[in-house]
Design a protein around this motif. Structure first.
Motif: not given
Length: 1300
Positions: A100, A104, A130
């Motif tokens: 991500d 993230g 993800t």
């Protein structure tokens, strides 16, 4: 559509039409309908029937029905549309799982273009995937590309990371750290094993039982965490935290997991439907390959290895139908790796040579025939990448079976001409180097080295210098021989891998395969040159992760193939140069045919050389530089190109939502992660013909490297190709194939860029073995001396003994591997051959005169470094003395160093320093020093003249060290191999390695004496510079020890900067070495100081006396600063002591006052005038009562006395002590005579120094002083002391006697 190659029939999937009824007779005319039906039913059996129906009951099957039949077979068992591509229960997120990079992450990271590889670019960066999981059993794999600080595991969405806390540092995150061998969940405990670059970590989470487990290379490390948090709202993401420049690559299931664990699913669903189809289609292909139609109209089984593409048209049409479905699947990496690669590997499983398996060649012909170009290109790319990954990261086993298997398949693929050229042009570079890397096993047990080398051995006996002793017991001899037999077994297995690597390289260097376009060798050359360019450009870039250019094995393969081809060319054309005399001709360095990028030339920038030496190029090489080109490559333009090149350089995508700029299929320490491309030019010929009559000037133009053709390299029709611009000094005879010259040049560059550095890293293991062997021997001796009343000490010593022995067992097996792959005899001969190539290349370039400036610096660097590696890295397992023509090679290298360390054609400061350091190292060892003495006398004298040049405005310290090493062993008390005072203060250092034994050169000393005797101006300027530097070095040293003493006396706790201590010790060492050079000069040419008919003798002697008195005052005074600092015994100042400097001063005084007695009493009287100033400092050298060494810890502070030569009887000969006593006696007599003499009137004293009588008068102003003051003043200033008038002359002055 592009035409297809590799087969005789132009049958492609696109122009093949399924047969209609009107075409039926045409299609089925290949064979009769019944036989065709039987054949197709045999190849494509109906899998849904319980048993195959009788032939009479089967529905006839023809090509017109085959498409529908095949579609029906392929859809059987496939998931329905409703269930296909649906996420598995327990997993949330996109179907394609990646990192991500949008939200993230924490910190700064570089992410690969596939969003699976990542490099940390800040203190402690974190990133997650993800996709998350909340139920079931899940796994993913992480390829460790660097073995530094990383924490890998799982985290929840609620975890908040920063630059200090990462995965495992928060309550709902769990991590494994193989660098520190720990597991993390807020707190930390020991867990698992240490990882290394190339390892694969499997991260398993069981959300049914609430456990997390990690595996390393498929071996479970045990349950790391249990009772993890679970329940509604809790889901775990794969996550990692890594420190600066650490790198990994994730596999969430986009490729088959390397170590799948039963019961655990990858986070990304495997392409089940495509896998099913691919396996079915591959089964059909296998059936076709193993089936034939005989003349009796029967379907028969046959060996698929005998199948040929040039067979029945029925077979080709059948395969065309299969490839209609199979080809698109082969563009997917998962299917290529899981289906195709395993199928091809299975073909080679039977063993035998690759030539015995032509089926792979036939299949590749089939691919190129029946697949679209873009399909076969993608398939070959993914296949080669899968092979590279498998070879690089497969575990090491005793027979190297995995590596051999993958190399055999690579060889088989590269034997296919069209596939080889496509891979060379588009895929292999820069990744091809991976195939030439033989991974060193860090875990000898897992690699099976314990079974292969059951008996280990290491040196157990050492002499006083810390070197291995040749004396060994019978038991040690048996162990060593058993160890050597194990090493030989290992070597034989590694040779199988090396042979395959050589085969791969020979295939890529094939210059005969011109049937389908340009030969492979010329494609390879252009790619190889660009590869070198990118790596050379990356060397100094700080923002790029430094990657090695290639493993040493790659260069060794190159050398092996190059020598082989060179000798083959010699056999075909006896007039060519043999490989023993191979060299790179100098015209490659200036004719522009070979691109050297921005690498430094000996004479400076290439653009500068083109402008300043254009007339020399025209007269010596018949080359005219294009004025427009010279103008375009001005220095300003080069600067602008550098700036724009650095601004446009792609460094990969930062994980901040930016564009992804760095393609990478594999995260590996051996592969470059960022590229820098500078488009510099090669030069091509505008008028290719050179008439035989007077040579015509040839104008050249630039040509991009990628545009070069075979003709640009090899030449044709009077075009010399790479050899354009042969200078008159170069012999006019063929050398070898011109393409081999460029390969050889690339090998030299490759050694300079990477290989030498890596050879040095490998030798660390040998050093570790030596250190542990010494430690083990010391421990065993302590055990033998341990008293029986101290069992506690004995127990600790035995534990240490066990640890050292286990470590040595491990390291000795690792060393066996490294010796077999890197430091073996064959590799040593290869590096030695490269050294000789560089020497001959430098000699040929030197013969061109001014054009020598065009030679790249790296040829000199490689000559020096390859000699260093032969001497330091390959020994003692292989001895340099056994190399053919070794002494002649040493002499040739010595001549190069002696000539070029002061060559005005060389302008780079770095290469000048390297040459000076190499020469300094050369004269340290007897064998290489004898080589210096064997060079022609003219070169020896010239070398000594350059060494005696004034020290100002040049790096004088290294020059001084060279002179000192030529003298060491002849000076007063200057025969030690270890500093004597250290052995008195630290007796335990007797086991440490010593300095090199003294090896003075009387021949070079004689040359120095002759030069200084004959050239009075040079002698004066040289000694003045030495005295100036001594004054500076000793003054700096005194200033620094004052600061150190002040810091030590402060009541608060102070730490002296280690850098300051190092500089202080260096100034002291420089002072000692300068004193030794003065001792050498006084001994060899005493008349420089004592023959006052020389105009500078009096001044030099006065200055010498002043400096010696200064040193004696500072070092021997009562309770002086020097004593106090020495007694502090600070780490870093170990070399600072009384012995080195006082013995050097004593040596000078003895030479002047005792050894020069033969010059008569007049000389003595004059000399003593200057040396009596501080005579009271000298008697302390030989006190009448025994003195305790100042650093002796056994003596109380009150008992410590001055330094005494009596304490060093092992280093000071009796004859030398007697000379010191004679000197002291003489000075005592002179002192008494001076005291009894009539004092000089104050009016007659020099008004400048008030130490000597007036002896000189200035013209025209008639002011007066002593000669010493005016001579020293005139060295820097021509104005009078008093009236500032310009002094035009100095005359002797003597006071007229007064009338009585």
């Amino acid at each position: 559509m592009s035409s297809k190659g590799g087969g005789s029939t132009a049958l492609t999937r696109r122009n093949y039409r399924l047969a209609s009824d009107t075409d039926k007779p045409k299609v089925t005319g290949l064979v009769n309908e019944k036989l065709l039906s039987d054949y197709l039913h045999h190849v494509f059996p109906a899998s849904h029937l319980p048993r195959p129906p009788l032939a009479s009951l089967r529905k006839p099957l023809g090509f017109q029905d085959l498409g529908a039949h095949l579609e029906r077979l392929l859809t059987e068992g496939e998931p329905t549309e409703d269930t296909r591509d649906q996420p598995v229960d327990g997993c949330l997120g996109p179907l394609t799982v990646v990192l991500d990079h949008t939200s993230g992450f924490e910190g700064l990271l570089f992410v690969d273009d596939d969003l699976l590889g990542v490099i940390g670019h800040s203190n402690f960066s974190s990133i997650r995937a993800t996709t998350c999981v909340y139920r079931g059993k899940w796994a993913y794999e992480v390829l460790i590309s660097s073995q530094g600080l990383m924490q890998i595991g799982w985290c929840t969405l609620n975890c908040r990371f920063n630059q200090e806390e990462g995965v495992g540092d928060t309550p709902d995150s769990y991590a494994y750290d193989g660098n520190r061998v720990r597991k993390w969940n807020v707190t930390t405990t020991n867990y698992g094993k240490s990882w290394a670059a190339g390892d694969i970590v499997s991260c398993l989470i069981d959300l049914d039982e609430g456990t997390i487990t990690f595996c390393l290379n498929g071996q479970s490390l045990g349950t790391a965490f249990s009772n993890i948090k679970m329940g509604p709202g809790v889901a775990y993401f794969p996550a990692i935290s890594l420190s600066f420049k650490e790198s990994v690559a994730f596999n969430f299931g986009s490729r088959p997991l390397r170590y799948p664990v039963e019961g655990y699913l990858p986070l990304q669903n495997p392409p089940t439907a495509d896998l099913l189809r691919a396996h079915k289609l591959l089964g059909y292909i296998k059936t076709v390959l193993s089936t034939t139609l005989d003349t009796q109209e029967k379907v028969l089984e046959k060996d698929s290895a005998c199948w040929s593409l040039h067979g029945e048209p029925t077979t080709l049409v059948t395969l065309a139908h299969i490839f209609n479905y199979f080809a698109p699947l082969m563009c997917k990496v998962y299917l290529v790796e899981d289906v195709l690669m395993n199928f091809l590997l299975g073909i080679l499983e039977g063993g035998g040579s690759v030539d015995e398996h032509p089926l792979i060649q036939q299949l590749l012909d089939l691919f190129w025939l029946l697949m679209e170009d873009y399909e076969v290109n993608e398939c070959l790319k993914q296949l080669m990448m899968s092979l590279l990954r498998a070879y690089r990261f497969s575990p090491i086993i005793p027979d190297l079976g995995f590596q051999i298997h993958y190399l055999r398949l690579t060889t088989a693929i590269l034997r296919h001409e069209k596939s080889r050229k496509y891979l060379l042009s588009n895929v292999l570079y820069p990744f091809i180097v991976v195939f030439f890397y033989i991974k060193t096993p860090l875990r000898v047990k897992e690699a099976g080295l314990e079974e292969l080398i059951p008996t280990t051995w290491w040196p157990t006996r050492f002499d006083k210098e810390g070197k291995e002793s040749k004396d060994e017991s019978a038991e040690e001899r048996l162990r060593r021989r058993a160890y050597e037999r194990g090493c030989q077994r290992l070597k034989k297995r590694i040779e199988v891998v090396e042979e395959l690597q050589v085969q791969i390289l020979k295939l890529m260097l094939n210059n005969k395969d011109k049937g389908t376009g340009e030969a492979s060798r010329y494609i390879f050359l252009n790619k190889f040159r660009k590869f070198l360019q990118e790596n050379a450009s990356n060397r100094g870039v700080r923002d790029v992760t430094p990657q090695p250019l290639c493993p040493p094995e790659y260069m060794m393969c190159f050398l092996c193939v190059c020598v082989s081809y060179w000798d083959e060319g010699k056999m075909r054309n006896p007039g060519c140069v043999s490989s023993d005399e191979a060299y790179v001709p100098p015209q490659l360095f200036y004719n522009g045919k070979v691109d050297y990028f921005d690498l430094q030339r000996l004479g400076g920038l290439l653009s500068h050389l083109k402008k300043t030496l254009k007339d020399d190029l025209a007269s010596k090489a018949n080359i005219l530089m294009d004025p427009a080109e010279i103008q375009a490559t001005s220095m300003d333009d080069l600067d602008e190109e550098e700036e724009s090149g650095s601004a446009q350089r792609p460094f990969g995508a930062v994980a901040m939502g930016g564009a992804l700029a760095r393609p990478s299929w594999l995260s590996s320490p051996t592969l470059g992660r960022a590229n820098r491309f500078l488009s510099t030019a090669a030069v091509s010929l505008m008028t290719p013909r050179r008439p035989l009559a007077p040579p015509e000037k040839v104008k050249v133009r630039t040509l991009a490297v990628e545009q070069r053709t075979e003709e640009d390299i090899e030449g044709s029709h009077g075009n010399d190709g790479l050899l354009l611009g042969r200078p008159l000094e170069e012999p006019d005879h063929p050398i070898t194939e011109k393409s081999l010259l460029e390969i050889l040049d690339g090998i030299v560059m490759m050694y300079n860029l990477s290989v030498h550095q890596q050879l040095g890293k490998m030798v660390v293991v040998s050093d570790d073995v030596h250190e542990y062997a010494v430690a083990l021997k010391d421990t065993e001796e302590k055990i033998a001396r341990c008293p029986a009343r101290r069992p506690d000490i004995l127990e600790e010593l035995q534990k240490s003994q066990k640890v050292f022995a286990e470590k040595l067992n491990h390291l000795s097996r690792r060393l066996a591997w490294i010796n077999a792959t890197i430091y073996c005899k064959d590799k040593m001969l290869d590096v030695y051959w490269l050294l000789r190539v560089c020497i001959l290349t430098i000699q040929h370039a030197d013969n061109t005169g001014t054009l020598f400036a065009f030679a790249p610096e790296f040829y000199l660097n490689v000559a020096m470094n390859s000699y260093s590696s032969l001497k330091n890295y390959f020994s003692p397992s292989n001895c340099m003395d056994q190399l053919p023509g070794y002494e002649d090679t040493l002499t040739q290298l010595a001549a190069i160093l002696a000539k070029h360390f002061a060559d005005p054609r060389i302008v780079g400061t770095d290469i000048k320093d390297s040459l000076m350091q190499a020469l300094a190292s050369y004269v340290c060892y007897p064998q290489s020093l004898r080589a210096v003495e064997r060079i022609p006398e003219e070169q020896r004298v010239s070398m000594m003249r350059n060494l005696l040049a004034p020290y100002e405005q040049r790096p004088w310290a290294q020059t001084n060290w060279i002179l000192v090493r030529l003298w060491r062993g002849c000076g007063f008390g200057y025969r030690y191999t270890r500093l004597p005072h250290l052995l008195k203060t630290k007796p335990e250092d007797t086991n440490l390695p010593s300095l090199q034994k003294p090896c003075p050169s009387l021949l070079l000393q004689r040359h120095m004496a002759e030069l200084l005797s004959l050239d009075k101006d040079m002698a004066a300027s040289f000694l003045n510079s030495v005295l100036n530097q001594l004054n500076w070095a000793f003054s700096e040293f005194i200033g620094m020890i004052q600061e150190i003493q002040q810091a030590a006396e402060r009541p608060e706790r102070n730490f002296v900067d280690t850098r300051q201590l190092k500089v202080c010790a260096t100034c002291f060492d420089l002072s000692v070495s300068l004193l030794r050079v003065l001792e050498m000069t006084v001994t060899l040419v005493p008349q420089i100081f004592l023959d006052w008919t020389r105009p500078s003798a009096e001044l030099l002697l006065r200055r010498l006396a002043q400096l010696l008195n200064q040193v004696l005052n500072r070092v021997t005074a009562e309770r002086n600063l020097f004593d106090r600092v020495v007694n502090l015994r600070l780490p870093g100042l170990e070399s600072v002591d009384h012995y080195p400097i006082l013995v050097a001063v004593t040596g000078i005084l003895v030479r002047i006052l005792v050894d020069c007695e033969r010059q008569g009493p007049t000389s003595h009287t004059k000399t003593s005038v200057f040396l009596l100033v501080e005579k009271n400092c000298l008697p302390s050298l030989l006190p009448q009562t025994p003195a305790v060494h100042p650093g002796d810890p056994a003596a109380a502070p009150a008992e410590r006395k001055h330094f005494s030569l009596h304490a060093y009887t092992d280093y000071i000969h009796e004859e030398e002590e007697q000379k010191v006593e004679q000197m002291l006696a003489f000075l005592t007599i002179e002192s008494k005579q001076a005291a009894a003499s009539t004092p000089t009137s104050e009016e007659d004293l020099c008004p400048i120094c008030y130490a000597h009588s007036i002896s000189a008068v200035f013209k025209p102003c008639s002011h007066k002083s002593c000669k010493a003051c005016i001579n020293q003043h005139l060295m820097n200033n021509k104005d009078c002391f008093f009236c500032k008038a310009t002094i035009t002359g100095v005359e002797d002055y003597s006071k007229k006697p007064t009338a009585s």
